[in-house]
Motif scaffolding. Structure first.
Motif, PDB file in Angstrom:
ATOM      1  N   THR A  98      44.963  46.290  39.503  1.00  0.00           N
ATOM      2  CA  THR A  98      43.665  46.244  40.179  1.00  0.00           C
ATOM      3  C   THR A  98      42.666  47.164  39.488  1.00  0.00           C
ATOM      4  OG1 THR A  98      44.735  45.726  42.288  1.00  0.00           O
ATOM      5  CG2 THR A  98      42.522  46.672  42.402  1.00  0.00           C
ATOM      6  N   GLY A  99      43.118  48.388  39.187  1.00  0.00           N
ATOM      7  CA  GLY A  99      42.245  49.342  38.504  1.00  0.00           C
ATOM      8  C   GLY A  99      41.802  48.824  37.146  1.00  0.00           C
ATOM      9  N   VAL A 100      42.746  48.241  36.401  1.00  0.00           N
ATOM     10  CA  VAL A 100      42.421  47.708  35.070  1.00  0.00           C
ATOM     11  C   VAL A 100      41.390  46.591  35.201  1.00  0.00           C
ATOM     12  CG1 VAL A 100      43.332  46.437  33.077  1.00  0.00           C
ATOM     13  CG2 VAL A 100      44.676  48.305  34.073  1.00  0.00           C
ATOM     14  N   LEU A 142      39.287  45.833  37.601  1.00  0.00           N
ATOM     15  CA  LEU A 142      37.958  46.221  38.089  1.00  0.00           C
ATOM     16  C   LEU A 142      37.190  47.024  37.045  1.00  0.00           C
ATOM     17  CD1 LEU A 142      38.648  47.106  41.830  1.00  0.00           C
ATOM     18  CD2 LEU A 142      37.815  44.976  40.836  1.00  0.00           C
ATOM     19  N   ALA A 143      37.926  47.805  36.255  1.00  0.00           N
ATOM     20  CA  ALA A 143      37.241  48.602  35.234  1.00  0.00           C
ATOM     21  C   ALA A 143      36.825  47.738  34.050  1.00  0.00           C
ATOM     22  CB  ALA A 143      38.137  49.747  34.765  1.00  0.00           C
ATOM     23  N   LYS A 144      37.565  46.662  33.781  1.00  0.00           N
ATOM     24  CA  LYS A 144      37.253  45.814  32.637  1.00  0.00           C
ATOM     25  C   LYS A 144      37.513  44.349  33.016  1.00  0.00           C
ATOM     26  CE  LYS A 144      37.389  46.861  27.737  1.00  0.00           C
ATOM     27  NZ  LYS A 144      38.190  47.318  26.602  1.00  0.00           N
TER      28      LYS A 144
END
Lengths: 280, 377
Positions: free
Chosen positions: A82-84, A86-88
């Motif tokens: 999810t973090g990956v 949303l960041a890219k």
């Protein structure tokens, strides 16, 4: 002429052979994924990030796939993915993990990523046990199964993970047995191309060769034959009387939609924020 | 710009000034205002805010975002900080720069949810399994919360290490004037030079470069023991020992840069206070009162709680008759102080008080100091 495997460009050849047990179905899952990429015309995996957890299935992308891959803590593949994403958001993010990782220790993350329709594809390799740690009972172990922690037969009832995820806001949910190779490959293609947004979940029924198949006194080949008998297309399965469903595995696509994923929704939310709507 | 900000708001402002563009968090008192601030500001500024399903998710989302190139932060309090420990350990192992704010509250367990404490300073250091080093900072005012948050991001980026920011509710909810200072934001090295690897470094003081995900480097990132290229090696002694030693060295060998402090009072004190966070403010006032009464007094206030330079503290502290370590816990920093001042040669004592939201008052510390000094020793 040197014979080349048709999908070797997606594999880190220097780490082969894999450490999977002889006969392990993980190789079939990996092959279905690689062929799906090939048939989609993906030349290399530089725009893909694979995120996995802890367990046998989690070793499929890390280290075997030639792509960026993150081998996370047990159960935490989905939040990291999810973090990956949303960041890219330009990256295609694929989670590959097992039933214990995704449905037990990471169960909360799975449900909430599905609720958010988070733009990732999750491939759950359901081997029915915690295979890496010697085959303990997992949330998907069928009733009656003998495992090292249920030596007198599992009395707990398993979770039908695909059915649960199909009840959430996920865009795409499918389940296939390892014998449904073509359908599995087509499903992966569908979830990456035609239904390319939102939360996509593919369960692969792939019993552990060491702690399920051999525990039952079976051989990998005979187990595959039995499995093809047990696989029932979803539409037929629903027509079966409940008592006859026992032991059968409903396979097929539970759901396919193209509703806005988290990224789409967040983008419209940002427009509101920039426009000053609702801010305090 | 001068603004009246709480410590929580100052941390959020500091993060934005440092270029933070990703925040994931889970509601918990007394840290929630940081999340509220980011929820309001990040979407407007092109960043990402997400409310996670729990603290396990929050810290792991932050790790994923960081590996994808974002400057990422989360904020929590006691129970949430406990849940985040496994993720922080993972961030240490994969060398993901992340910021974790812990607004310390009374524990253990749910404790007194809204009341301030300083009971997590050892947890911040050692709360996870396995050998590992990270950095923790403890601001004492909203102004310093702003500044140290930027420092935290810079340290995290430069050393590829998680940085903990520890404050307590007195600072978190107390409002003071904050002047936005310009502190240059640092960024990690994302380009691998000739012969460089993402998980090894020829110079132990320098963190290896970390290309963003999606830059075609086919990064292998794992929380298992790995070699310089990221390949798992769960058998060899050398691979593991070299890895954990390098992870330690990259922090410890930079002690001169990482250890920040403030000294206040007499050069050669009779009574020395060593403190941090909100408690150090009372200690500073106590030093002023004691000096006005003719007692030689000094405060060493630690802005960095880990790693700490015990030799430097020893040099700064001189040869006091008494050392008092006031803390809102039952005695944690005092364990370090006793490594500096032998309790058999110096009077080293803690002044401990925690619970109910009652601060350690300067008057108590003055009284304590006078009592200790009059007892001889």
């Amino acid at each position: 002429m040197e014979a080349k495997h048709p999908t070797r460009e997606y594999v880190r050849e220097e780490v082969l052979p894999t450490t999977f047990c002889p006969g392990c179905y993980n190789g079939i899952v990996m092959n279905a994924m690689a062929l799906a990429f090939k048939e989609l015309g993906v030349s290399d995996l530089r725009n893909y990030v694979f995120v996995s957890g802890i367990g046998c299935a989690s070793w499929i992308p890390n280290p075997y796939l030639k792509a960026d891959s993150i081998h996370t803590l047990h159960g935490r593949a989905i939040p990291v993915a999810t973090g990956v994403k949303l960041a890219k958001p330009s990256l295609n993010v694929i989670v590959v993990a097992g039933d214990g990782d995704l449905a037990s220790i990471g169960g909360n993350h799975l449900i909430h990523a599905a609720r958010r329709n988070m733009d990732i594809l999750v491939i759950m390799v359901n081997n029915l046990v915690y295979a890496m740690t010697r085959g303990q009972q997992s949330p998907t172990t069928p009733q009656g199964f003998i495992t090292i922690t249920t030596p007198y037969g599992n009395f707990e009832r398993p979770l039908d993970v695909s059915r649960i995820i199909a009840e959430t806001n996920a865009n795409y949910v499918a389940r296939w047995c390892i014998v449904n190779f073509t359908q599995l490959k087509e499903s992966i293609k569908e979830a990456l191309a035609k239904y390319c947004k939102g939360f996509r979940f593919i369960e692969v029924w792939a019993p552990c060769i060491t702690y399920v198949v051999r525990y039952e006194g079976n051989t990998p080949g005979r187990a595959l034959k039995e499995m093809s008998r047990k696989c029932v297309p979803l539409s037929d399965y629903e027509k079966l009387p409940v008592e006859k469903r026992d032991g059968g595995i409903a396979v097929g696509v539970f759901k396919k939609e193209l509703k806005p994923g988290f990224i789409d929704l967040y983008r419209s939310y940002v427009e509101k924020a920039v426009g000053g709507v609702g801010s305090t | 710009m001068r603004r009246l900000l709480s410590g929580n708001e100052a941390i959020a402002e500091g993060a934005l000034a440092a270029g933070c563009n990703f925040f994931a968090g889970y509601p918990i008192t007394p840290s929630s205002e940081i999340m509220h601030y980011m929820a309001r500001e990040l979407p407007k500024r092109g960043g990402v805010f997400i409310q996670a399903e729990d603290e396990l998710a929050a810290v792991n989302m932050v790790i994923g975002a960081s590996l994808a190139g974002a400057k990422a932060m989360t904020a929590t309090s006691g129970p949430g900080f406990s849940l985040m420990q496994e993720g922080i350990g993972y961030a240490v192992m994969v060398e993901a720069p992340i910021i974790v704010v812990n607004v310390m509250r009374v524990g253990p367990a749910t404790g007194q949810a809204t009341k301030p404490a300083q009971g997590d300073i050892m947890q911040a250091r050692w709360g996870r399994h396995g050998d590992q080093y990270l950095v923790s900072l403890a601001p004492s005012t909203p102004q310093e919360s702003f500044e140290l948050t930027i420092e935290a991001f810079n340290i995290a980026e430069e050393l590829r290490v998680p940085v903990m920011l520890l404050i307590d509710e007195f600072i978190a909810h107390g409002r003071e004037i904050v002047v936005s200072k310009r502190i240059a934001a640092k960024y990690r090295r994302t380009v691998m030079g000739e012969g460089e690897e993402p998980f090894n470094s020829m110079n132990p003081k320098i963190a290896p470069p970390l290309p963003e995900l999606g830059s075609g480097k086919y990064l292998l990132i794992t929380g298992s023991t790995h070699d310089g290229r990221g390949y798992r090696d769960v058998h060899n002694f050398e691979t593991h020992f070299n890895l954990v030693r390098r992870l330690k060295d990259k922090v410890v060998l930079n002690l001169d840069k990482l250890f920040m402090y403030e000294v206040h009072g007499d050069e050669e004190p009779d009574v020395l206070f060593i403190s941090y966070g909100s408690t150090a403010r009372s200690a500073k006032e106590a030093v002023n009162i004691l000096r006005s009464r003719g007692v030689k007094a000094k405060l060493i206030r630690l802005k960095t709680l880990w790693p700490i330079d015990i030799e430097l503290i020893k040099r700064l502290g001189g040869n006091p008759r008494a050392v008092i370590v006031p803390e809102q816990n039952l005695g944690q920093l005092i364990i370090d102080v006793e490594r500096i001042y032998n309790p058999f040669e110096h009077r080293v004592m803690g002044y401990n008080k925690v619970g109910g939201g009652i601060p350690i008052y300067s008057s108590e510390l003055v009284e304590e100091a006078l009592k200790v000094l009059s007892c001889g020793g």
